[in-house]
Write an enzyme that holds these catalytic residues in place. Sequence first.
Site, short mmCIF file in Angstrom:
data_model
loop_
_atom_site.label_atom_id
_atom_site.label_comp_id
_atom_site.label_asym_id
_atom_site.label_seq_id
_atom_site.Cartn_x
_atom_site.Cartn_y
_atom_site.Cartn_z
CG ASP A 119 3.87 7.73 11.40
OD1 ASP A 119 3.13 7.48 11.50
OD2 ASP A 119 4.12 8.97 10.41
CG HIS A 120 1.46 1.16 7.41
ND1 HIS A 120 1.07 0.75 5.69
CD2 HIS A 120 -0.51 1.79 6.99
CE1 HIS A 120 0.21 0.42 5.16
NE2 HIS A 120 -1.22 0.71 5.60
CB ALA A 121 -2.31 5.32 7.01
N GLY A 128 5.15 -0.57 7.20
CA GLY A 128 6.55 -0.33 7.17
C GLY A 128 6.40 0.89 8.86
NE ARG A 156 -0.15 10.45 3.36
CZ ARG A 156 0.11 9.69 3.75
NH1 ARG A 156 -0.18 8.58 4.80
NH2 ARG A 156 0.48 10.17 4.74
CD GLN A 180 -1.87 1.82 1.43
OE1 GLN A 180 -3.16 2.11 0.22
NE2 GLN A 180 -2.06 3.01 1.46
CG HIS A 193 11.14 8.37 -3.04
ND1 HIS A 193 11.29 8.87 -4.35
CD2 HIS A 193 10.14 8.44 -2.31
CE1 HIS A 193 11.22 9.74 -3.66
NE2 HIS A 193 10.42 9.92 -2.98
#
Length: 395
Positions: free
Chosen positions: A293-295, A291, A199, A197, A203
């Site tokens: 700090d997801h969302a 990952g 947004r 997922q 990178h």
Amino acid sequence: MARMVGSIPPHGGQLINRTLRGELREAALERARSFPQVQLTPMAVSDLELIAVGALSPLTGFMTKADYDSVIDTMHMANGLAWSIPVTLPVADDVADGLREGQEIALLDGDHLMGIMTVEEKYLADKEREAREVYKTTDLAHPGVDRLYRYGNTLLGGEVFMVNGPKETEFPELRHEPAQTRRMFASRGWRRIVAFQTRNPIHRAHEYIQKVALEIVDGLFLHPLVGETKADDIPADVRIASYQAILRDYYPPDRVLLGVFPAAMRYAGPREAIFHAIARKNYGCTHFIVGRDHAGVGNYYGTYDAHYIFDEFQPGELGIQPLFFDYTFYCKKCEAVVSAKTCPHGKEDWVFLSGTQVRQMLERGEMLPEEFTRPEVSKVLMEGIRAKREEQEGK
Ligand SMILES: [Zn+2]
């Protein structure tokens, strides 16, 4: 519904389909002409589509009060099934006053009819509690909380059908529905599929995480979110272009599928990580990358809160396996993309740019360091920023 051999069952056991087609759709369109009209919020536009295609299975509509309360308080629906985020249809009080329970309504986005709904229940939102429990803050500077307070006070719960897709369907060729992705995975012979997922544009750190995850499964489902995001996030078309710029040359085509996730961002951090994982299970994925700090947004959540929250569920409750990742970056001493977990060196050796630094460099027309972002992607991002500026300047 028959379960495909070898595929992961949808959440709650059955893949929901609330999309009307053919004669049933024609009949609904005809009947809807006499229904009271209710405007969908941008988030509800996304949620209606997600419900209709089964991405939010087992939901068949917007939540009634029992589920709303239960999800806020316990991260489970009233029937005990794990669920972390209320999926609701807010309307203004004067709209709500004109509706009664049991009534059928037409759901519109502007003048575009998208669905029909039977109003099973109308009830008041408890915004303060929802903000505190779901978003972990009542601060109006939080984009999810701000939206929550801007929306109407009354929630309409009940089953929905979608009669038309969204007004503006971006990336139709990438808008694979859960039933389709399940077939695509099966036809490729993938039994274990990891979903990513995002947004953000891609990178090197993302590529590293995706490929490390792919090492232990059969297929990688790249699933960028394309519903409503906050204004300073990179627009979806630029993000998708960043993926397309490198997929052909750097990813094995028989092990990767790119699709778009038509959800709106809630920025609910840990709770949204659970929501994202459940949705990807419905798309047929067995593993889900979480990952740091997801969302998340700002400093509302701890770096690893979206990892810890998975421990609040019993084994097997979610059904999809989370794969947790730490900070990843290029290290000059390791001469590789590594993570805080695998690199013994310090910040002075790491090539790491903040979102603000990335924006500033691109706005100045500077390529990002190759260790941070592939040049193909830098070019796409720079082009995106230029296009946005010209649009703002009205050229
Ligand atoms: Zn190192």
